[in-house]
Scaffold this motif. Structure first.
Motif, PDB file in Angstrom:
ATOM      1  N   GLN A  42       0.847  -1.200   0.000  1.00 57.88           N
ATOM      2  CA  GLN A  42       0.000   0.000   0.000  1.00 57.88           C
ATOM      3  C   GLN A  42       0.883   1.251   0.000  1.00 57.88           C
ATOM      4  O   GLN A  42       1.834   1.332   0.771  1.00 57.88           O
ATOM      5  CB  GLN A  42      -0.903   0.028   1.233  1.00 57.88           C
ATOM      6  CG  GLN A  42      -2.062  -0.946   1.180  1.00 57.88           C
ATOM      7  CD  GLN A  42      -3.062  -0.597   0.096  1.00 57.88           C
ATOM      8  OE1 GLN A  42      -3.289  -1.387  -0.785  1.00 57.88           O
ATOM      9  NE2 GLN A  42      -3.649   0.583   0.174  1.00 57.88           N
ATOM     10  N   PHE A  43       0.537   2.192  -0.858  1.00 52.54           N
ATOM     11  CA  PHE A  43       1.235   3.480  -0.878  1.00 52.54           C
ATOM     12  C   PHE A  43       0.351   4.531  -1.529  1.00 52.54           C
ATOM     13  O   PHE A  43      -0.603   4.214  -2.223  1.00 52.54           O
ATOM     14  CB  PHE A  43       2.584   3.396  -1.610  1.00 52.54           C
ATOM     15  CG  PHE A  43       2.496   3.042  -3.068  1.00 52.54           C
ATOM     16  CD1 PHE A  43       2.180   4.008  -4.020  1.00 52.54           C
ATOM     17  CD2 PHE A  43       2.735   1.750  -3.494  1.00 52.54           C
ATOM     18  CE1 PHE A  43       2.105   3.679  -5.371  1.00 52.54           C
ATOM     19  CE2 PHE A  43       2.661   1.410  -4.833  1.00 52.54           C
ATOM     20  CZ  PHE A  43       2.345   2.377  -5.776  1.00 52.54           C
ATOM     21  N   GLU A  44       0.693   5.757  -1.273  1.00 52.34           N
ATOM     22  CA  GLU A  44       0.057   6.895  -1.920  1.00 52.34           C
ATOM     23  C   GLU A  44       1.142   7.937  -2.145  1.00 52.34           C
ATOM     24  O   GLU A  44       1.849   8.319  -1.215  1.00 52.34           O
ATOM     25  CB  GLU A  44      -1.056   7.468  -1.051  1.00 52.34           C
ATOM     26  CG  GLU A  44      -1.891   8.471  -1.779  1.00 52.34           C
ATOM     27  CD  GLU A  44      -3.203   8.763  -1.072  1.00 52.34           C
ATOM     28  OE1 GLU A  44      -3.682   9.886  -1.240  1.00 52.34           O
ATOM     29  OE2 GLU A  44      -3.724   7.872  -0.363  1.00 52.34           O
ATOM     30  N   MET A  45       1.290   8.347  -3.396  1.00 53.51           N
ATOM     31  CA  MET A  45       2.336   9.311  -3.739  1.00 53.51           C
ATOM     32  C   MET A  45       1.732  10.549  -4.377  1.00 53.51           C
ATOM     33  O   MET A  45       0.853  10.443  -5.238  1.00 53.51           O
ATOM     34  CB  MET A  45       3.327   8.699  -4.736  1.00 53.51           C
ATOM     35  CG  MET A  45       4.218   7.643  -4.157  1.00 53.51           C
ATOM     36  SD  MET A  45       5.464   7.085  -5.345  1.00 53.51           S
ATOM     37  CE  MET A  45       4.436   6.272  -6.554  1.00 53.51           C
ATOM     38  N   TRP A 101      12.154   8.426  -8.462  1.00 53.68           N
ATOM     39  CA  TRP A 101      12.853   7.986  -7.259  1.00 53.68           C
ATOM     40  C   TRP A 101      14.013   8.898  -6.894  1.00 53.68           C
ATOM     41  O   TRP A 101      14.951   9.067  -7.677  1.00 53.68           O
ATOM     42  CB  TRP A 101      13.350   6.566  -7.485  1.00 53.68           C
ATOM     43  CG  TRP A 101      14.001   5.908  -6.331  1.00 53.68           C
ATOM     44  CD1 TRP A 101      13.577   5.895  -5.037  1.00 53.68           C
ATOM     45  CD2 TRP A 101      15.191   5.117  -6.356  1.00 53.68           C
ATOM     46  NE1 TRP A 101      14.425   5.140  -4.261  1.00 53.68           N
ATOM     47  CE2 TRP A 101      15.426   4.648  -5.059  1.00 53.68           C
ATOM     48  CE3 TRP A 101      16.068   4.748  -7.360  1.00 53.68           C
ATOM     49  CZ2 TRP A 101      16.505   3.850  -4.727  1.00 53.68           C
ATOM     50  CZ3 TRP A 101      17.145   3.945  -7.040  1.00 53.68           C
ATOM     51  CH2 TRP A 101      17.357   3.504  -5.739  1.00 53.68           C
ATOM     52  N   LYS A 102      13.942   9.471  -5.691  1.00 54.91           N
ATOM     53  CA  LYS A 102      15.038  10.250  -5.102  1.00 54.91           C
ATOM     54  C   LYS A 102      15.577  11.325  -6.033  1.00 54.91           C
ATOM     55  O   LYS A 102      16.779  11.541  -6.124  1.00 54.91           O
ATOM     56  CB  LYS A 102      16.161   9.328  -4.638  1.00 54.91           C
ATOM     57  CG  LYS A 102      15.756   8.459  -3.474  1.00 54.91           C
ATOM     58  CD  LYS A 102      16.964   7.800  -2.865  1.00 54.91           C
ATOM     59  CE  LYS A 102      16.558   7.137  -1.570  1.00 54.91           C
ATOM     60  NZ  LYS A 102      17.668   6.873  -0.705  1.00 54.91           N
ATOM     61  N   SER A 127      11.715  10.737  -0.920  1.00 55.44           N
ATOM     62  CA  SER A 127      12.280  10.144   0.304  1.00 55.44           C
ATOM     63  C   SER A 127      12.760   8.709   0.083  1.00 55.44           C
ATOM     64  O   SER A 127      13.559   8.195   0.857  1.00 55.44           O
ATOM     65  CB  SER A 127      11.231  10.141   1.421  1.00 55.44           C
ATOM     66  OG  SER A 127      10.208   9.203   1.126  1.00 55.44           O
ATOM     67  N   GLY A 128      12.252   8.059  -0.958  1.00 57.40           N
ATOM     68  CA  GLY A 128      12.619   6.673  -1.221  1.00 57.40           C
ATOM     69  C   GLY A 128      11.808   5.667  -0.424  1.00 57.40           C
ATOM     70  O   GLY A 128      12.058   4.470  -0.488  1.00 57.40           O
ATOM     71  N   ARG A 129      10.818   6.123   0.316  1.00 57.12           N
ATOM     72  CA  ARG A 129      10.032   5.239   1.194  1.00 57.12           C
ATOM     73  C   ARG A 129       9.268   4.168   0.415  1.00 57.12           C
ATOM     74  O   ARG A 129       9.268   2.999   0.790  1.00 57.12           O
ATOM     75  CB  ARG A 129       9.059   6.087   2.031  1.00 57.12           C
ATOM     76  CG  ARG A 129       8.252   5.292   3.003  1.00 57.12           C
ATOM     77  CD  ARG A 129       9.113   4.838   4.171  1.00 57.12           C
ATOM     78  NE  ARG A 129       8.561   3.606   4.672  1.00 57.12           N
ATOM     79  CZ  ARG A 129       9.253   2.592   5.134  1.00 57.12           C
ATOM     80  NH1 ARG A 129      10.546   2.650   5.190  1.00 57.12           N
ATOM     81  NH2 ARG A 129       8.681   1.517   5.557  1.00 57.12           N
ATOM     82  N   VAL A 130       8.606   4.556  -0.675  1.00 56.56           N
ATOM     83  CA  VAL A 130       7.849   3.578  -1.463  1.00 56.56           C
ATOM     84  C   VAL A 130       8.814   2.579  -2.099  1.00 56.56           C
ATOM     85  O   VAL A 130       8.553   1.375  -2.114  1.00 56.56           O
ATOM     86  CB  VAL A 130       6.973   4.277  -2.525  1.00 56.56           C
ATOM     87  CG1 VAL A 130       6.271   3.257  -3.405  1.00 56.56           C
ATOM     88  CG2 VAL A 130       5.945   5.186  -1.852  1.00 56.56           C
ATOM     89  N   LEU A 134       8.995  -1.551  -1.917  1.00 59.83           N
ATOM     90  CA  LEU A 134       9.007  -2.393  -3.112  1.00 59.83           C
ATOM     91  C   LEU A 134      10.272  -3.240  -3.221  1.00 59.83           C
ATOM     92  O   LEU A 134      10.344  -4.147  -4.036  1.00 59.83           O
ATOM     93  CB  LEU A 134       8.877  -1.524  -4.369  1.00 59.83           C
ATOM     94  CG  LEU A 134       7.544  -0.822  -4.579  1.00 59.83           C
ATOM     95  CD1 LEU A 134       7.660   0.202  -5.704  1.00 59.83           C
ATOM     96  CD2 LEU A 134       6.447  -1.831  -4.874  1.00 59.83           C
ATOM     97  N   GLY A 135      11.287  -2.909  -2.429  1.00 57.75           N
ATOM     98  CA  GLY A 135      12.552  -3.634  -2.508  1.00 57.75           C
ATOM     99  C   GLY A 135      13.419  -3.184  -3.666  1.00 57.75           C
ATOM    100  O   GLY A 135      14.235  -3.957  -4.177  1.00 57.75           O
TER     101      GLY A 135
END
Length: 178
Positions: A42-45, A101-102, A127-130, A134-135
């Motif tokens: 789960q994510f929201e960007m 990403w970043k 931030s790179g959190r998502v 996801l790995g």
């Protein structure tokens, strides 16, 4: 005693040589993912600076096969992949969602303005959190998401036309038929 002293280095050399030979047969892009056949985290960007809409993981679970592509303006390999993503978008082959990403604010939009935007929507993961969820190990990476929102495959290299024709295209057609 002298024979044993000679045999040990030879045997060690053969073992190491066999290990390296085996390693050369491995596909370096086939990095396993813990998410294969599991629901997308789960994510929201929010959208990247300069675009109107970001997206959430729920949007990728709407009954169609989609790609989630991780990119960045600083990524050299992303420049290699981008023309083919543009071709996929132009031909309306598959919906591609982008995860920037970043990247510094504004850089992703500048890059897309300069090279074209193949993405249905682009989310900002400064931030790179998502990506951590996801790995992601680097950019570009692309995830194939099935109709139910499960991760079915991970590509840890630039997608080329040949890779699409040999691997991804047939896989996606099979997933569409399920």
């Amino acid at each position: 005693m002298n024979r044993v002293v000679l045999i040990i280095p030879v045997a060690l050399f053969l073992v190491i040589g066999a290990f390296f030979a085996w390693g050369l047969t491995r596909d370096p892009s086939a990095i396993p993912s813990q998410l294969i056949d599991k629901p997308l985290p789960q994510f929201e960007m929010a959208a990247i600076e300069g675009l109107d809409q970001g997206f959430s993981s729920d949007e990728l679970k709407k009954g169609e096969v989609v790609l989630l592509n991780i990119f960045a303006s600083w990524c050299v390999s992303c420049h290699i992949e981008h023309p083919f993503l543009m071709q996929l978008a132009k031909n309306d082959t598959i919906k591609i969602y982008g995860l920037n990403w970043k990247d510094e604010p504004g850089k992703g939009k500048e890059w897309l303005d300069r090279l074209g935007n193949p993405y249905t929507k682009v989310g900002d993961d400064y931030s790179g959190r998502v990506a951590v969820d996801l790995g992601v190990t680097g950019a570009p990476e692309t995830f194939v998401i099935d109709k139910q929102g499960k991760v079915r495959f991970r590509v840890a290299m630039p997608i080329t036309e040949q890779y699409w024709n040999d691997t991804l295209g047939p896989m996606i057609e099979e997933l569409r038929g399920q």
